[in-house]
Motif scaffolding. Structure first.
Motif, PDB file in Angstrom:
ATOM      1  N   PRO A  69       0.820  -1.217   0.000  1.00 29.52           N
ATOM      2  CA  PRO A  69       0.000   0.000   0.000  1.00 29.52           C
ATOM      3  C   PRO A  69       0.849   1.260   0.000  1.00 29.52           C
ATOM      4  CG  PRO A  69       0.078  -0.942   2.190  1.00 29.52           C
ATOM      5  CD  PRO A  69       0.775  -1.918   1.293  1.00 29.52           C
ATOM      6  N   ASP A  70       0.302   2.295  -0.615  1.00 31.33           N
ATOM      7  CA  ASP A  70       0.965   3.602  -0.630  1.00 31.33           C
ATOM      8  C   ASP A  70       0.441   4.530   0.454  1.00 31.33           C
ATOM      9  OD1 ASP A  70       2.403   2.939  -3.011  1.00 31.33           O
ATOM     10  OD2 ASP A  70       0.575   3.314  -4.150  1.00 31.33           O
ATOM     11  N   ALA A  71      -0.831   4.366   0.807  1.00 32.37           N
ATOM     12  CA  ALA A  71      -1.434   5.295   1.764  1.00 32.37           C
ATOM     13  C   ALA A  71      -2.688   4.676   2.351  1.00 32.37           C
ATOM     14  CB  ALA A  71      -1.780   6.624   1.079  1.00 32.37           C
ATOM     15  N   LEU A  72      -3.101   5.240   3.459  1.00 38.89           N
ATOM     16  CA  LEU A  72      -4.383   4.952   4.078  1.00 38.89           C
ATOM     17  C   LEU A  72      -5.083   6.297   4.198  1.00 38.89           C
ATOM     18  CD1 LEU A  72      -5.791   2.385   5.188  1.00 38.89           C
ATOM     19  CD2 LEU A  72      -4.990   3.032   7.461  1.00 38.89           C
ATOM     20  N   LEU A  73      -6.160   6.471   3.405  1.00 40.10           N
ATOM     21  CA  LEU A  73      -6.860   7.751   3.366  1.00 40.10           C
ATOM     22  C   LEU A  73      -8.079   7.709   4.272  1.00 40.10           C
ATOM     23  CD1 LEU A  73      -6.839   8.665  -0.443  1.00 40.10           C
ATOM     24  CD2 LEU A  73      -5.183   9.275   1.331  1.00 40.10           C
ATOM     25  N   PHE A  74      -8.295   8.808   4.998  1.00 43.57           N
ATOM     26  CA  PHE A  74      -9.414   8.899   5.927  1.00 43.57           C
ATOM     27  C   PHE A  74     -10.354  10.020   5.496  1.00 43.57           C
ATOM     28  CE2 PHE A  74      -6.093   6.772   8.228  1.00 43.57           C
ATOM     29  CZ  PHE A  74      -6.756   5.834   9.002  1.00 43.57           C
ATOM     30  N   SER A  75     -11.595   9.902   5.921  1.00 42.34           N
ATOM     31  CA  SER A  75     -12.604  10.896   5.548  1.00 42.34           C
ATOM     32  C   SER A  75     -12.504  12.156   6.385  1.00 42.34           C
ATOM     33  CB  SER A  75     -14.013  10.294   5.658  1.00 42.34           C
ATOM     34  OG  SER A  75     -14.264   9.809   6.962  1.00 42.34           O
ATOM     35  N   HIS A  76     -11.599  12.209   7.340  1.00 40.11           N
ATOM     36  CA  HIS A  76     -11.314  13.447   8.075  1.00 40.11           C
ATOM     37  C   HIS A  76      -9.852  13.827   7.836  1.00 40.11           C
ATOM     38  CE1 HIS A  76     -10.732  16.392  11.260  1.00 40.11           C
ATOM     39  NE2 HIS A  76     -12.055  16.415  11.443  1.00 40.11           N
ATOM     40  N   PRO A  77      -9.597  15.084   7.455  1.00 42.37           N
ATOM     41  CA  PRO A  77      -8.216  15.473   7.144  1.00 42.37           C
ATOM     42  C   PRO A  77      -7.281  15.424   8.342  1.00 42.37           C
ATOM     43  CG  PRO A  77      -9.654  17.401   7.185  1.00 42.37           C
ATOM     44  CD  PRO A  77     -10.550  16.205   7.255  1.00 42.37           C
ATOM     45  N   GLY A  78      -7.840  15.363   9.556  1.00 40.77           N
ATOM     46  CA  GLY A  78      -6.997  15.305  10.744  1.00 40.77           C
ATOM     47  C   GLY A  78      -6.510  13.921  11.089  1.00 40.77           C
ATOM     48  N   ILE A  79      -6.852  12.917  10.272  1.00 41.86           N
ATOM     49  CA  ILE A  79      -6.376  11.550  10.504  1.00 41.86           C
ATOM     50  C   ILE A  79      -5.459  11.182   9.340  1.00 41.86           C
ATOM     51  CG2 ILE A  79      -7.018   9.186  11.028  1.00 41.86           C
ATOM     52  CD1 ILE A  79      -9.817  10.156  11.676  1.00 41.86           C
ATOM     53  N   TYR A 126     -15.139   7.264  11.146  1.00 38.59           N
ATOM     54  CA  TYR A 126     -14.668   7.821   9.883  1.00 38.59           C
ATOM     55  C   TYR A 126     -14.337   6.672   8.933  1.00 38.59           C
ATOM     56  CZ  TYR A 126     -14.346  11.966  12.775  1.00 38.59           C
ATOM     57  OH  TYR A 126     -14.650  13.003  13.632  1.00 38.59           O
ATOM     58  N   ASP A 127     -14.389   6.975   7.644  1.00 39.00           N
ATOM     59  CA  ASP A 127     -14.055   5.978   6.637  1.00 39.00           C
ATOM     60  C   ASP A 127     -12.562   5.981   6.370  1.00 39.00           C
ATOM     61  OD1 ASP A 127     -16.610   5.096   6.336  1.00 39.00           O
ATOM     62  OD2 ASP A 127     -17.003   6.137   4.450  1.00 39.00           O
ATOM     63  N   ALA A 164     -12.925   4.140  14.193  1.00 35.74           N
ATOM     64  CA  ALA A 164     -13.590   4.886  15.268  1.00 35.74           C
ATOM     65  C   ALA A 164     -12.573   5.707  16.051  1.00 35.74           C
ATOM     66  CB  ALA A 164     -14.327   3.936  16.196  1.00 35.74           C
ATOM     67  N   VAL A 165     -12.917   6.940  16.307  1.00 33.25           N
ATOM     68  CA  VAL A 165     -12.079   7.831  17.106  1.00 33.25           C
ATOM     69  C   VAL A 165     -12.778   8.076  18.434  1.00 33.25           C
ATOM     70  CG1 VAL A 165     -11.096  10.142  17.288  1.00 33.25           C
ATOM     71  CG2 VAL A 165     -11.008   8.912  15.111  1.00 33.25           C
ATOM     72  N   GLY A 166     -12.092   7.800  19.523  1.00 36.08           N
ATOM     73  CA  GLY A 166     -12.663   7.967  20.849  1.00 36.08           C
ATOM     74  C   GLY A 166     -11.810   8.831  21.745  1.00 36.08           C
ATOM     75  N   SER A 196     -21.235  -4.250  14.380  1.00 37.15           N
ATOM     76  CA  SER A 196     -21.776  -3.968  13.044  1.00 37.15           C
ATOM     77  C   SER A 196     -21.629  -2.499  12.695  1.00 37.15           C
ATOM     78  CB  SER A 196     -23.237  -4.383  12.968  1.00 37.15           C
ATOM     79  OG  SER A 196     -24.028  -3.605  13.864  1.00 37.15           O
ATOM     80  N   GLY A 197     -21.705  -1.622  13.683  1.00 40.11           N
ATOM     81  CA  GLY A 197     -21.566  -0.186  13.432  1.00 40.11           C
ATOM     82  C   GLY A 197     -20.197   0.217  12.942  1.00 40.11           C
ATOM     83  N   ILE A 198     -19.197  -0.669  13.105  1.00 32.81           N
ATOM     84  CA  ILE A 198     -17.850  -0.396  12.592  1.00 32.81           C
ATOM     85  C   ILE A 198     -17.466  -1.445  11.545  1.00 32.81           C
ATOM     86  CG2 ILE A 198     -17.027   0.937  14.570  1.00 32.81           C
ATOM     87  CD1 ILE A 198     -15.694  -1.658  15.602  1.00 32.81           C
ATOM     88  N   ASP A 199     -18.474  -2.000  10.873  1.00 32.05           N
ATOM     89  CA  ASP A 199     -18.277  -2.922   9.739  1.00 32.05           C
ATOM     90  C   ASP A 199     -17.803  -4.309  10.149  1.00 32.05           C
ATOM     91  OD1 ASP A 199     -19.009  -0.814   8.136  1.00 32.05           O
ATOM     92  OD2 ASP A 199     -16.972  -0.310   7.516  1.00 32.05           O
ATOM     93  N   SER A 200     -18.092  -4.725  11.365  1.00 31.23           N
ATOM     94  CA  SER A 200     -17.740  -6.076  11.796  1.00 31.23           C
ATOM     95  C   SER A 200     -18.895  -7.021  11.525  1.00 31.23           C
ATOM     96  CB  SER A 200     -17.416  -6.082  13.297  1.00 31.23           C
ATOM     97  OG  SER A 200     -17.266  -7.410  13.777  1.00 31.23           O
TER      98      SER A 200
END
Length: 855
Positions: A68-78, A124-125, A141-143, A199-203
């Motif tokens: 992989p080259d990157a892991l992109l997140f739906s929030h720019p702060g991650i 976030y995705d 998930a960010v907690g 399930s809420g986090i795709d499990s």
């Protein structure tokens, strides 16, 4: 709707799909699930989350995810940065061995994910990027709590893993019989929540949770419904150590896909908010029901799973921005059945952290609160329309009655939303006219769905279009089929009684019907998204689709989602020299509604886990934060429909030229093109085509049945072959989609023609006027030219041509009888009305009349 329900209740409704017999079922699976080249499919991230303001090491698993080259997140702060493993150690003193295999750098297997301190808690995705493109999303998930990893072995009481209150554990039910034990120290009176996100986090995990007290006594047990997260709630009876036992319900399956985030603490939790809707821009006083609520007090009347809830009152202001009113801003998991809602999320902060998010909808009319004293028709609560009623099934066998007045000819939409909000209800309503002692309608489940991949069927009643038959008062009874046995603050509903408000919502998904997917377009090739439309309040208009944010060298012609279709394929094309690209785009739909331009952005979605093909099984699908696009290496071929626009009348055929340009010398296989069931309008068919090497230009003869509805359709052709991306590699199943054709299916007629007097009597030397009327069809709004045509050798009557103006339905034609014309009964005179469609096609409409000439 809460994180516990995840906006993602599972609906099981059987349906039947009749597959076309024009190709075999295995071929059909290849047509709907083939790709140009492999794309990365991300299954798991471990851990599936982290704490705000920290960096966490994350491993990943999936298919086609190497290097992989990157892991992109739906929030720019991650930010996710690959961890580059050190190169293999080479002994400098060793003699070179010409037969030795070359030293290969070890693979990248993990990322360092940094979460900025200002990232709000939530889900976030995350998407993985590599040479194959960009993957499907996975929840991250960010907690705000302490983060620890599950430590095996912790399968029995003697191996229990000790944690503190205020801790989130990331773990896995690694095998079917795996049981994970944790312990914490509790103090008497503490209300401790054990929240299992799955399930809420795709499990795939359906968790079962037990809390065991001092002496081994089970204090609480919770097993959520399938497809939902779980939460156990216990008030500590005495100081001591307490155990948590977590396992997969039924002990039938386990593995890396059965991961979880277990949070244990005294944080606030919101089960329900009432009312669940607020008018945009307004501040409302709402009641929160939940646990550990700041300022909350126990409400003995509010009980869930044997636990008494707290109640607190807060003020919430809904966003006022008009642009937000047609958006859904919620960080939890959103299933298709809830995807059509508009609203925002709310959290409450307490001394031990922030609560879960709760969804609040936008109201489209003044909100009326149920008065709780309306359980009989005699006590029906009077409401003024338009309104949105916020009600609750707050006691068993609850029946809520409302009364409203309306005038004859009014058109009102009555719509109840509850299950879509995450409530565990099965609502229905009955509309009555007490004056006539008649039940006007009983509305129950919404069984219609957009597709198995975007499954919108639900337990809310089908919206009802009420055409008021006479001035008067009408009564509505609202209830839940489950209400005789179940009632609590989460059993709530909103009921809209308003004038029709035609509108639509769009949803866009990558191509694969059964698996997690993302869009990868090869240079010089095409690929597509599937765009679905959910139409509201009788809107049946065409929607023009376009894509915003495309990189240079990539284009998407405006394509039409017909008013007669639920979905279409939106085709993108990349130039031969298009640069490599990884990023996000937006699909936008534009339509005319009641004479006004309406623009809606499509909400992205994707399949979460693969399901077997051709089994008529609804996929588990959720909305995504973004719509991903990748441009990569040269496509194996260009598949072109050489005409981009065409017109054909119902009952006719049309030839559409197709051209295949093979880009790879290795591509020597036959290329099969066949219809995909459900993608073409009903009544449009074409025969299978085979492009053999050297015969790469063929015509698809499209037959338009007389039953096909006129309209503008986006027609594409899909072809399939086994092609090798590398001469040394094995061929892979490869699908190519053609450039689109805008096909206008024209009617044979656009009106029915009548007259007010089909056999008038007129004296010689006199005249009379007859009304020529049209009942317009297929939304034709332009003019008709009307002329009188006499049979051969018939004389004695004449009339000037008249025009039925655009938008009008009648014109007067004057029939004249010259003086001295002898009496006669003239028959088979023709009134012909002509209309022009598509700019150059003339349609004729005729009716026969007679004229009696008197002295």
């Amino acid at each position: 709707m809460t994180n516990r329900r995840c906006f993602s209740g599972l609906v099981v409704i059987t349906a039947t799909i009749v597959a076309s017999a024009i190709f075999s079922l295995p071929a059909y699976g290849q047509f709907i699930n083939g790709h140009q080249w492999p794309v990365p499919r991300l299954n798991t991230l471990t851990p599936p989350g982290g704490k705000v303001g920290t960096t966490v090491e994350v491993t990943f698993a999936g298919t086609e995810v190497e290097q992989p080259d990157a892991l992109l997140f739906s929030h720019p702060g991650i930010k996710g940065v690959p961890v580059i493993p050190p190169p293999p150690v080479v002994d400098p003193k060793a003699k070179p061995d010409p037969k030795a295999k070359p030293v290969v750098a070890p693979p990248i297997t993990k990322f360092n994910v940094t979460i900025a301190a200002d990232v709000p808690p939530g889900d976030y995705d995350a998407r993985l990027v590599n040479k194959n493109g960009i993957s499907n999303p996975r929840r991250f998930a960010v907690g705000t709590f302490i983060e620890v990893a599950e430590k095996e072995p912790n399968n029995d009481v003697e191996q229990v893993q000790k944690i503190e209150l205020g801790t989130t554990v990331s773990g896995t039910i690694a095998a079917a019989i795996d049981v994970d034990y944790f312990s914490f120290d509790g103090k008497k009176g503490q209300r401790v929540l054990v929240v299992c996100r799955a399930s809420g986090i795709d499990s795939k995990l359906d968790p079962e949770i037990r809390v065991i007290g001092v002496g081994g006594r089970e204090l609480t047990y919770y097993r959520p419904s399938p497809g939902q997260d779980g939460m156990a709630d216990v008030t500590i009876p005495e100081d001591g150590e307490y155990l948590i036992r977590l396992n997969k319900f039924t002990y039938t399956v386990g593995g890396v896909d059965y991961f979880y985030r277990l949070t244990v603490g005294t944080m606030p939790y919101i089960d329900a908010v009432f009312p669940p809707v607020i008018e945009p821009g307004k501040t409302a006083t709402v009641t929160l029901f939940g646990r550990n609520l700041p300022g909350g007090k126990l409400d003995p009347a509010s009980v869930i799973n044997g636990q008494v809830l707290e109640k607190a009152t807060v003020s919430i202001t809904a966003p006022a921005d008009l642009a937000l009113r047609s958006q859904l801003k919620y960080s939890g998991s959103i299933a298709p059945l809830a995807g059509t809602l508009d609203g925002f999320e709310y959290r409450i902060n307490g001394p031990t952290g922030a609560s879960n998010p709760i969804f609040i909808g936008y109201s489209s009319a003044p909100v009326v609160i149920e008065n709780d004293d309306n359980d009989t028709v005699e006590k029906a609560q009077a409401v003024a329309v338009p309104c949105e009623i916020a009600g609750r099934i707050d006691k068993k066998r609850d029946r809520d009655w409302y009364a409203f007045e309306a005038r004859k000819g009014d058109v009102l939409m009555i719509e109840v939303s509850s299950h879509r909000f995450g409530s565990p209800t099965d609502m229905y309503f009955v509309l009555k006219n007490l004056a006539t002692k008649a039940d006007i309608v009983l509305q129950d489940d919404t069984i219609e769905t957009v597709s198995n991949r975007f499954f919108t069927a639900n337990r809310d009643p089908q919206p009802y279009r009420f055409v008021v038959p006479a001035d008067g008062k009408f009564h509505l009874m609202v209830a839940s089929h489950t209400g005789d046995n179940h009632a609590d603050p989460t059993h709530q509903y909103r009921m809209r009684i308003t004038a029709e408000r035609p509108d639509f919502r769009l949803f866009v998904m990558p191509a694969d019907e059964n698996r997690p997917d993302s869009c990868r377009v090869g240079q010089g090739g095409t690929h597509h998204y599937t765009v679905y439309a959910v139409r509201n309040d009788s809107f049946r208009g065409d929607i023009a689709l376009s894509v915003e944010g495309l990189p240079a060298g990539v284009s998407c012609a405006v394509q039409t989602l017909s008013g007669n279709m639920k979905f279409t394929q939106l085709v993108l094309a990349a130039a031969d020299n298009a640069a490599e690209f990884t990023g996000f785009v937006k699909v936008v739909g534009t339509a005319t509604v009641n004479g006004q331009k309406v623009v809606q952005q499509a909400r992205p979605a994707s399949v979460v886990w693969a399901v077997p093909m051709q089994q008529n099984i609804p996929t588990i699908t959720r909305l995504n934060a973004d719509l991903a696009l990748a441009i990569r290496d040269k496509a194996p071929a260009k598949f072109i429909a050489t005409m981009d626009k065409a017109a054909v009348s119902i009952g006719d055929n049309i030839d559409i030229p197709l051209k295949l340009v093979r880009s790879f010398a290795e591509f020597k296989a036959n290329f099969l093109v066949a219809p995909v069931p459900g993608e073409l309008p009903v009544g449009l068919t074409f025969a299978n085509l085979t492009f053999a090497p050297g015969k790469d230009e063929l015509k698809a003869t499209v037959t338009v049945a007389a039953t096909t509805l006129p309209g503008t359709y986006n027609v594409t052709f899909r072809g399939f072959a086994t092609i090798s991306p590398d001469p040394k590699a094995k061929p892979v199943n490869t699908l190519l989609i053609s450039t689109p054709v805008q096909l206008k299916v024209l009617p044979k007629q656009v009106a029915t023609l009548t007259v007010d007097n089909a056999n008038p009597t007129v004296k010689a030397g006199a005249e009379t006027a007859i009304a020529v009327r049209v009942a317009r069809l297929f939304d034709y709004a332009d003019a008709f030219k009307v002329e009188l045509i006499l049979p051969p050798n018939v004389k004695g009557v004449s009339a000037d041509n008249v025009t039925i103006a655009a938008g009008a339905n009648e014109a007067k034609m004057t029939l004249r009888i010259p003086a001295g014309t002898p009496p006669a009964a003239l028959q088979n005179l023709t009134l012909r009305a002509t209309a022009v469609v598509n700019g150059n096609v003339t349609l004729t409409h005729e009716i026969k009349i007679g004229v009696n000439i008197a002295k």
